[in-house]
Structures are given as C-alpha cells and as structure tokens.
Design an enzyme around this catalytic site. Structure first.
Site, PDB file in Angstrom:
ATOM      1  N   PRO A 142      34.809  56.386  -1.176  1.00 54.07           N
ATOM      2  CA  PRO A 142      33.514  56.954  -0.797  1.00 54.07           C
ATOM      3  C   PRO A 142      33.188  56.667   0.665  1.00 54.07           C
ATOM      4  O   PRO A 142      33.524  55.598   1.186  1.00 54.07           O
ATOM      5  CB  PRO A 142      32.521  56.257  -1.733  1.00 54.07           C
ATOM      6  CG  PRO A 142      33.219  55.039  -2.215  1.00 54.07           C
ATOM      7  CD  PRO A 142      34.679  55.330  -2.197  1.00 54.07           C
TER       8      PRO A 142
ATOM      9  N   GLY B   7      31.359  55.659   3.991  1.00 55.17           N
ATOM     10  CA  GLY B   7      30.309  54.762   4.475  1.00 55.17           C
ATOM     11  C   GLY B   7      29.840  53.739   3.470  1.00 55.17           C
ATOM     12  O   GLY B   7      28.733  53.214   3.578  1.00 55.17           O
ATOM     13  N   ALA B   8      30.678  53.428   2.478  1.00 54.98           N
ATOM     14  CA  ALA B   8      30.229  52.549   1.384  1.00 54.98           C
ATOM     15  C   ALA B   8      30.831  51.146   1.470  1.00 54.98           C
ATOM     16  O   ALA B   8      30.693  50.362   0.551  1.00 54.98           O
ATOM     17  CB  ALA B   8      30.574  53.186   0.044  1.00 54.98           C
TER      18      ALA B   8
ATOM     19  N   LEU C 159      34.139  50.465   1.899  1.00 60.22           N
ATOM     20  CA  LEU C 159      35.530  50.386   1.434  1.00 60.22           C
ATOM     21  C   LEU C 159      36.514  50.921   2.476  1.00 60.22           C
ATOM     22  O   LEU C 159      37.673  51.205   2.152  1.00 60.22           O
ATOM     23  CB  LEU C 159      35.698  51.148   0.109  1.00 60.22           C
ATOM     24  CG  LEU C 159      34.877  50.623  -1.072  1.00 60.22           C
ATOM     25  CD1 LEU C 159      35.193  51.407  -2.340  1.00 60.22           C
ATOM     26  CD2 LEU C 159      35.124  49.123  -1.311  1.00 60.22           C
ATOM     27  N   GLY C 160      36.078  51.049   3.696  1.00 60.73           N
ATOM     28  CA  GLY C 160      37.018  51.370   4.772  1.00 60.73           C
ATOM     29  C   GLY C 160      37.493  52.808   4.781  1.00 60.73           C
ATOM     30  O   GLY C 160      38.637  53.084   5.159  1.00 60.73           O
ATOM     31  N   SER C 161      36.603  53.750   4.399  1.00 60.83           N
ATOM     32  CA  SER C 161      37.018  55.156   4.354  1.00 60.83           C
ATOM     33  C   SER C 161      37.420  55.671   5.730  1.00 60.83           C
ATOM     34  O   SER C 161      38.457  56.333   5.874  1.00 60.83           O
ATOM     35  CB  SER C 161      35.887  56.019   3.794  1.00 60.83           C
ATOM     36  OG  SER C 161      34.707  55.814   4.553  1.00 60.83           O
ATOM     37  N   SER C 162      36.630  55.361   6.749  1.00 62.07           N
ATOM     38  CA  SER C 162      36.945  55.928   8.069  1.00 62.07           C
ATOM     39  C   SER C 162      38.257  55.367   8.588  1.00 62.07           C
ATOM     40  O   SER C 162      39.090  56.114   9.136  1.00 62.07           O
ATOM     41  CB  SER C 162      35.795  55.699   9.057  1.00 62.07           C
ATOM     42  OG  SER C 162      35.491  54.339   9.161  1.00 62.07           O
TER      43      SER C 162
ATOM     44  N   ALA D 262      40.809  54.331   6.869  1.00 62.80           N
ATOM     45  CA  ALA D 262      41.925  54.908   6.110  1.00 62.80           C
ATOM     46  C   ALA D 262      42.213  56.337   6.580  1.00 62.80           C
ATOM     47  O   ALA D 262      43.380  56.725   6.766  1.00 62.80           O
ATOM     48  CB  ALA D 262      41.618  54.888   4.617  1.00 62.80           C
TER      49      ALA D 262
ATOM     50  N   ASP E 150      39.386  46.478   9.919  1.00 58.83           N
ATOM     51  CA  ASP E 150      39.510  47.604   8.985  1.00 58.83           C
ATOM     52  C   ASP E 150      40.794  48.392   9.235  1.00 58.83           C
ATOM     53  O   ASP E 150      41.528  48.733   8.302  1.00 58.83           O
ATOM     54  CB  ASP E 150      38.331  48.573   9.147  1.00 58.83           C
ATOM     55  CG  ASP E 150      37.024  48.014   8.598  1.00 58.83           C
ATOM     56  OD1 ASP E 150      36.894  46.793   8.496  1.00 58.83           O
ATOM     57  OD2 ASP E 150      36.137  48.825   8.290  1.00 58.83           O
TER      58      ASP E 150
HETATM   59  C1  MEV Z   1      32.785  47.235   8.717  1.00 55.98           C
HETATM   60  O1  MEV Z   1      33.682  47.723   7.720  1.00 55.98           O
HETATM   61  C2  MEV Z   1      33.129  45.821   9.073  1.00 55.98           C
HETATM   62  C3  MEV Z   1      32.308  45.225  10.211  1.00 55.98           C
HETATM   63  O2  MEV Z   1      32.732  43.863  10.364  1.00 55.98           O
HETATM   64  C4  MEV Z   1      32.494  45.961  11.507  1.00 55.98           C
HETATM   65  C5  MEV Z   1      33.892  45.774  12.087  1.00 55.98           C
HETATM   66  O3  MEV Z   1      34.580  44.782  11.811  1.00 55.98           O
HETATM   67  O4  MEV Z   1      34.293  46.641  12.900  1.00 55.98           O
HETATM   68  C6  MEV Z   1      30.817  45.198   9.870  1.00 55.98           C
END
Ligand code: MEV
Length: 329
Positions: A112, A114-115, A117-120, A122, A164
C-alpha cells in the site's frame, strides 16, 4: 520488455532517527512491487499503474514526463508515486547515458502507498533495474540502491536516509548507519504480523516535524539518540536470538517515536491490540502518521486480535524476504 520486482519492508527499529545518522534495522518482507519497462520509439515516458492497494482495488493512472496525467488527477498519493517513477527513469537514462530513451512503464504493487511499508523505495528500485536492463545496461545491486537513494532525496527535498532503498535493493534484514549499509546475516526467524489502518502518512511532513522538534528541544534530540541506543541493544538481541528482548525494545522504540509526534490514535490502537494479544512487542513502522504497525508475534492470536481492532482494515503475517531486487520471468 523487462519486468523487475523489489520487496517492501518493515522497520524492526530505527526509523526517523536514521535520518540523523543513528543506526536502523529495516527488514524486507514478502510483499513486492513489480515494474515492467518497455522501450518506446519516441523519448516520452508513459506510466500505467494498477492494483496499488492492499485489497486489490485497481486504479488506472497514466502520465507522461511533463506530469500531465491522463486520468485520476484527484489521486494525490498516485501523483506522488508518479514523481518517484519519473525520477527513477531519469536515473536509468543517466546510468545508461541514454537521455533520449522513452519508456512505457507498468507498475503492479502489493504494497500500500504511503503506509510505512516502503512502497516508493520498492517501485523506484524495481523501475531502475527494469529500465537499465531494457537499455542493456544492467547495474549492480549497490549501484541500484545508490541511484534509488538519489531519487528519494530529490523527491523528498533532501530529507531521506539510505535505509528504505538499500533494504529493498538488497532484501533480508539490513543495518544502515549514515553511508554505512550492510546486510545482516544469520537473523533468526522473525514472526511479523502487520496491522494496516487503511491510511497513510506524509513522509516529508513527518520527517520535517521531527527535525523541528529536534532543533527546538534538547530532549527531542536526546530522544532521537535514545532510539539509536535501542537499535544498538536490538542488534545484540538479534545476535542472541532473544525474541522477548526484541519485543521489549520494539515497545520502547514505539514510545520514543510517539514522543516525537509521529504516531496516531489508530497506530496506537493497533499497537495496544497486538500487545493485548500477547505479541512480544509492537511498534509503528516507517514514517508514521497512519498506515502500518509491525508486531512480533508470540502466539497465533495476534493476527485475529488486530483484525477485530476498530480502525484496523487489514492484518497479515509477513515473512522476511531474503530476495532483494530481481528480474521476473
Ligand atoms: C520512512 O520510511 C523512514 C524514515 O526514517 C525516513 C527515511 O529514513 O528516509 C522516516
């Protein structure tokens, strides 16, 4: 035509603090984003995305490099995703020294948006891999991770860590501290359960909020450093395969993130539901504000308990994914 996929991730420990040079331990999970890149005869970029939510709801979006979407302009999250894809394709063009290369890009993701789980990350990692391969200029995993990090920096106004993107490129459990990124070997089986409230957070705004607190209050700066201490203790617990200690430290990490203002009522409700169901520990994952929590399960009950928590839209088990970016047949 080349299709590549890359995994999403949860943070066992260390989000936000990692932006300020503290260590973090993200873990890749078996939920992947796939990107297909096909060369076009012209120099334009057409992006198509479907199935970008957990429950299979399909959204059609296509846009060109000028940022003029054909449909669904009202979808701010999708527009944000398109920003990442545009930058990823720029990175692929630059790597292959083919600035004129045009692509049709198709995204399918079970992560999903922006939730937490690292969508962007991936999507960016998979897009760089697919597009560079399509240009007969495949990159090594480290180079993909580095270019994906440049994309996040550009899209997030300079506010990003390598965590990420490195985790998604490499797979497995990784440790990131500033520029120092490595995979952790011999990690015990980590029975993750994820709760998702159906919402999302604005990573840029949340990171900026923590930055503001850290600049204003010494105790907020101390809180960021305390998260680093939790991560270092967590690394010892990982080596000792002490899951109870890992859970306690996850609880502590959640409390510190909460103090920094990045939790929410629904994230807290899911964290407490997991604890009430005897999870070893639970915390929000990623930028926060809404989206997902990760619990370290001790019994079979956690998933069910989360499912019946008001505000929890989905609960599911997530295995560690030892594969990072890969080509799909
Ligand atoms: C966001 O998935 C994780 C953060 O630590 C930002 C980042 O590390 O770039 C909030």
């Amino acid at each position: 035509m080349v299709t590549s996929s890359a995994p999403g991730k949860v943070y066992l420990f260390g989000e936000h603090a990692v932006v300020y040079g503290e260590p973090a331990v993200p873990c890749a999970i078996e939920r992947r984003a796939s990107v297909t890149a096909t060369r076009r005869d012209d120099a334009s970029l057409r992006v198509h995305a479907g199935d970008l939510t957990l429950d299979g709801f399909t959204v059609e979006y296509s846009g060109d490099t000028a940022g003029t979407p054909d449909v669904d302009v009202e979808q701010p999250l999708l527009e944000a995703a398109m920003g990442y894809v545009n930058e990823a394709i720029e990175q692929a063009r630059d790597a292959a020294d083919r600035p004129e290369a045009g692509f049709d890009v198709h995204i399918d993701s079970a992560i999903p948006l922006g939730a937490g789980l690292g969508s962007s990350a991936a999507v960016v990692v998979a897009a760089i891999d697919a597009a560079t391969r399509e240009l007969d200029h495949p990159l090594g995993v480290e180079a993909i991770a580095d270019r994906a990090y440049q994309v996040e920096l550009a899209v997030q106004d300079g506010e990003a860590s390598r965590a990420d993107t490195f985790c998604s490129a490499m797979g497995g459990a990784v440790r990131v501290e500033g520029e120092d990124c490595r995979r952790l070997d011999a990690v015990p089986n980590l029975p993750f359960v994820i709760g998702y409230d159906g919402g999302s957070g604005d990573t840029g705004a949340l990171v900026a909020g923590v930055r503001g607190l850290r600049e204003e209050y010494d105790f907020a700066a101390d809180t960021v450093e305390a998260i680093g201490d939790v991560v270092r203790r967590g690394e010892d617990a990982l080596v000792e395969e002490d899951l109870d200690e890992l859970g306690r430290l996850m609880d502590f990490n959640h409390g510190l993130l909460s103090a920094l203002g990045v939790s929410s009522r629904s994230l807290d409700a899911m964290v407490w539901a997991a604890r009430d169901a005897d999870a070893r520990g639970a915390k929000l994952t990623g930028a926060g504000g809404g989206g997902c929590i990760v619990a370290l399960d001790a019994t079979d009950g956690t998933e069910t308990a989360l499912r019946y928590t008001p505000g929890c839209e989905h609960a599911f088990r997530a295995e560690l994914d030892t594969d990072g970016v890969r080509v799909e047949e």
